[in-house]
Design a protein around this motif. Structure first.
Motif, mmCIF file in Angstrom:
data_model
loop_
_atom_site.group_PDB
_atom_site.id
_atom_site.type_symbol
_atom_site.label_atom_id
_atom_site.label_comp_id
_atom_site.label_asym_id
_atom_site.label_seq_id
_atom_site.Cartn_x
_atom_site.Cartn_y
_atom_site.Cartn_z
ATOM 1 N N LYS A 116 3.706 -9.000 5.739
ATOM 2 C CA LYS A 116 2.880 -9.779 4.484
ATOM 3 C C LYS A 116 1.841 -9.987 5.321
ATOM 4 N N ALA A 119 -3.719 -13.657 1.745
ATOM 5 C CA ALA A 119 -4.471 -13.261 0.668
ATOM 6 C C ALA A 119 -6.234 -12.610 1.410
ATOM 7 N N ILE A 123 -6.409 -4.562 1.414
ATOM 8 C CA ILE A 123 -5.049 -3.960 1.306
ATOM 9 C C ILE A 123 -4.516 -1.985 1.430
ATOM 10 N N GLU A 154 3.293 -7.562 1.504
ATOM 11 C CA GLU A 154 3.515 -8.361 0.059
ATOM 12 C C GLU A 154 2.556 -9.289 0.645
ATOM 13 N N ILE A 155 1.369 -9.817 -0.477
ATOM 14 C CA ILE A 155 0.221 -10.953 -0.207
ATOM 15 C C ILE A 155 1.171 -12.246 -0.128
ATOM 16 N N GLU A 156 0.439 -13.067 1.470
ATOM 17 C CA GLU A 156 0.908 -14.336 1.263
ATOM 18 C C GLU A 156 -0.010 -15.372 0.560
#
Length: 156
Positions: A116, A119, A123, A154-156
Motif C-alpha cells: 500500500k 496517493a 506506480i 494498493e493506493i491509500e
C-alpha cells in the motif's frame, strides 16, 4: 571491496522421548533454534515427516526468509526513491518435490506482496522496484531455484 557477515545459530534437538532414535517413530522432531540475545524459535519437521503442525519447520523458514529478504530490500529501495509505503504484506508460497534418489528439494517459491502506497506516488516505479529488490536480495541470490514475484499495489 568485499564484506563478510557471520551468523551463529544454535539448533538443539528437544525430541528425545526416552529412547532416542531407537526407531523412526520413537522420537519427536521438535527442536529449538536460537541465537545470542534473540527469542528462540520452536521448530519441528514438516507434519508430512512426523513433525509438530504447531511449530515452524525448515521449509516454512526458507520461504519466510525469501519473503522477508525481499520485503526488507523493497522497503529500503522505496525509502531511497521517496515513495511512502504504509503497509506491506506477503502470502509467499513454496513448492518442494520429493524423489527417491535426491530426497526433497524446492522447485520454486512465489512471493505475492501487496504493497500500500500513498496517493500520487509513481506506480510504475513502485512496481519496477520489485525487480531491483529481487536482484539485490541476499537470500534469493543464495538459492538454486526460481523465486518469482507477483506483486500488487494498493493506493491509500
Amino acid at each position: 571491496m568485499q564484506k563478510q557477515h557471520a551468523y551463529l545459530i544454535n539448533v538443539v534437538w528437544t525430541g528425545n522421548l526416552g529412547s532416542g532414535t531407537s526407531n523412526y517413530k520413537a522420537y519427536s522432531r521438535n527442536h529449538q533454534i536460537s541465537a545470542s540475545g534473540k527469542l528462540p524459535i520452536f521448530a519441528s519437521s514438516d507434519p508430512a515427516f512426523r513433525g509438530d503442525v504447531s511449530r515452524y519447520n525448515p521449509e516454512d523458514l526458507l520461504v519466510a526468509s525469501l519473503s522477508a529478504g525481499h520485503m526488507l530490500w523493497y522497503l529500503h529501495l522505496y525509502a531511497d526513491a521517496g515513495i511512502t509505503v504504509t503497509d506491506y504484506r506477503d502470502e509467499a508460497s513454496g513448492t518442494m518435490t520429493e524423489t527417491e534418489d535426491r530426497g526433497g528439494f524446492f522447485t520454486e517459491v512465489t512471493l505475492h506482496p501487496t504493497v500500500k502506497i500513498i496517493a500520487g506516488a509513481d506506480i510504475e516505479k513502485a512496481l519496477d522496484l520489485h525487480e531491483k529488490a529481487h536482484h539485490l536480495c541476499f537470500i534469493a541470490n543464495s538459492v538454486n531455484f526460481p523465486v518469482l514475484c507477483e506483486p500488487s499495489l494498493e493506493i491509500e
